[in-house]
Scaffold this motif. Structure first.
Motif, short mmCIF file in Angstrom:
data_model
loop_
_atom_site.label_atom_id
_atom_site.label_comp_id
_atom_site.label_asym_id
_atom_site.label_seq_id
_atom_site.Cartn_x
_atom_site.Cartn_y
_atom_site.Cartn_z
N ASN A 103 0.81 -1.22 0.00
CA ASN A 103 0.00 0.00 0.00
C ASN A 103 0.85 1.28 0.00
O ASN A 103 0.74 2.10 0.90
CB ASN A 103 -0.96 0.00 1.19
CG ASN A 103 -1.88 -1.19 1.18
OD1 ASN A 103 -2.45 -1.52 0.16
ND2 ASN A 103 -2.01 -1.84 2.32
N PRO A 104 1.70 1.46 -1.01
CA PRO A 104 2.54 2.66 -1.04
C PRO A 104 1.71 3.92 -1.17
O PRO A 104 0.59 3.90 -1.66
CB PRO A 104 3.43 2.43 -2.27
CG PRO A 104 2.64 1.52 -3.14
CD PRO A 104 1.85 0.64 -2.21
N PRO A 105 2.29 5.05 -0.76
CA PRO A 105 1.56 6.32 -0.88
C PRO A 105 1.52 6.79 -2.33
O PRO A 105 2.26 6.29 -3.18
CB PRO A 105 2.41 7.28 -0.03
CG PRO A 105 3.79 6.72 -0.09
CD PRO A 105 3.62 5.22 -0.15
N ALA A 106 0.65 7.77 -2.58
CA ALA A 106 0.69 8.46 -3.87
C ALA A 106 2.07 9.10 -3.99
O ALA A 106 2.68 9.48 -2.98
CB ALA A 106 -0.41 9.50 -3.93
N ARG A 107 2.58 9.23 -5.21
CA ARG A 107 3.93 9.76 -5.37
C ARG A 107 4.10 10.47 -6.69
O ARG A 107 3.53 10.08 -7.71
CB ARG A 107 4.95 8.62 -5.28
CG ARG A 107 6.40 9.12 -5.33
CD ARG A 107 7.38 8.00 -5.27
NE ARG A 107 7.52 7.39 -6.59
CZ ARG A 107 8.30 6.34 -6.83
NH1 ARG A 107 8.97 5.76 -5.87
NH2 ARG A 107 8.39 5.85 -8.05
N THR A 108 4.91 11.49 -6.67
CA THR A 108 5.37 12.18 -7.86
C THR A 108 6.89 12.16 -7.83
O THR A 108 7.49 12.33 -6.75
CB THR A 108 4.89 13.65 -7.86
OG1 THR A 108 3.47 13.67 -7.74
CG2 THR A 108 5.30 14.37 -9.12
N ALA A 109 7.53 11.95 -8.96
CA ALA A 109 8.99 11.99 -9.04
C ALA A 109 9.38 12.70 -10.32
O ALA A 109 8.80 12.43 -11.38
CB ALA A 109 9.59 10.59 -9.00
N PHE A 110 10.34 13.59 -10.23
CA PHE A 110 10.79 14.29 -11.42
C PHE A 110 12.18 14.85 -11.24
O PHE A 110 12.69 14.93 -10.12
CB PHE A 110 9.81 15.39 -11.85
CG PHE A 110 9.46 16.38 -10.77
CD1 PHE A 110 10.17 17.55 -10.61
CD2 PHE A 110 8.39 16.14 -9.91
CE1 PHE A 110 9.84 18.46 -9.62
CE2 PHE A 110 8.04 17.05 -8.93
CZ PHE A 110 8.78 18.21 -8.79
N GLN A 111 12.80 15.20 -12.35
CA GLN A 111 14.15 15.78 -12.35
C GLN A 111 14.06 17.27 -12.12
O GLN A 111 13.18 17.95 -12.65
CB GLN A 111 14.81 15.50 -13.70
CG GLN A 111 16.20 16.10 -13.84
CD GLN A 111 16.86 15.71 -15.14
OE1 GLN A 111 16.87 14.54 -15.50
NE2 GLN A 111 17.42 16.69 -15.85
N VAL A 112 14.99 17.77 -11.33
CA VAL A 112 15.08 19.21 -11.08
C VAL A 112 16.46 19.70 -11.51
O VAL A 112 17.36 18.90 -11.75
CB VAL A 112 14.84 19.53 -9.58
CG1 VAL A 112 13.42 19.18 -9.18
CG2 VAL A 112 15.83 18.84 -8.69
N GLY A 113 16.63 21.00 -11.58
CA GLY A 113 17.89 21.57 -12.03
C GLY A 113 19.05 21.32 -11.09
O GLY A 113 20.12 20.91 -11.50
N MET A 114 18.81 21.51 -9.79
CA MET A 114 19.87 21.32 -8.80
C MET A 114 19.23 21.21 -7.43
O MET A 114 18.19 21.82 -7.17
CB MET A 114 20.85 22.49 -8.83
CG MET A 114 22.08 22.29 -8.01
SD MET A 114 23.26 23.61 -8.39
CE MET A 114 24.72 22.90 -7.68
#
Length: 137
Positions: A103-114
């Protein structure tokens, strides 16, 4: 008018904030954690080894802060993962799935500049406080 309580959460088992922010703030039945880096609390430096060890340390820091705020890692409802390089997504995910086996949580993952300290990963979460029952729809 209702009396609302905004509680600042601080764990001695996690690194002190690097700037002007709280480790977490609890409000009503939610706890909002600031972004957590893979910083060792004893050295105040990033752990060696890149995204995998950094993600593990960040999640350990999150676990400790949540416990100080009366919550736990299973009560996380939303996570946001910031990556210095999206190519590290799989390596981060290998560590992440060790903490969220069911039952993992909702998640967002993305690349950022630094990221601060030139980190490879930063993770922030929102978690419930109290007895939480998980259901499926």
């Amino acid at each position: 008018m209702a009396n609302l309580v905004r509680q600042i959460v601080l764990s001695a088992k996690a690194p002190a904030p690097l700037a002007i922010y709280s480790q977490a703030v609890s409000f009503n039945n939610l706890i909002y954690l600031s972004g957590s880096l893979g910083v060792n609390r004893d050295t105040n430096k990033l752990v060696d080894g890149g995204v995998g060890p950094e993600a593990k340390q960040a999640l350990e820091n999150i676990k400790n802060i949540l416990e100080a705020g009366g919550s736990n890692i299973q009560n996380i409802v939303k996570a946001t993962v910031y990556l210095k390089d999206i190519k590290d997504y799989a390596a981060m995910n290998d560590v992440y799935k060790q903490y969220f086996t069911k039952n993992p949580p909702a998640r967002t993952a993305f690349q950022v500049g630094m990221l601060p300290l030139n980190a490879s990963v930063e993770i922030e979460v929102i978690a419930a406080v109290g007895d939480v029952k998980t259901t499926h729809s």
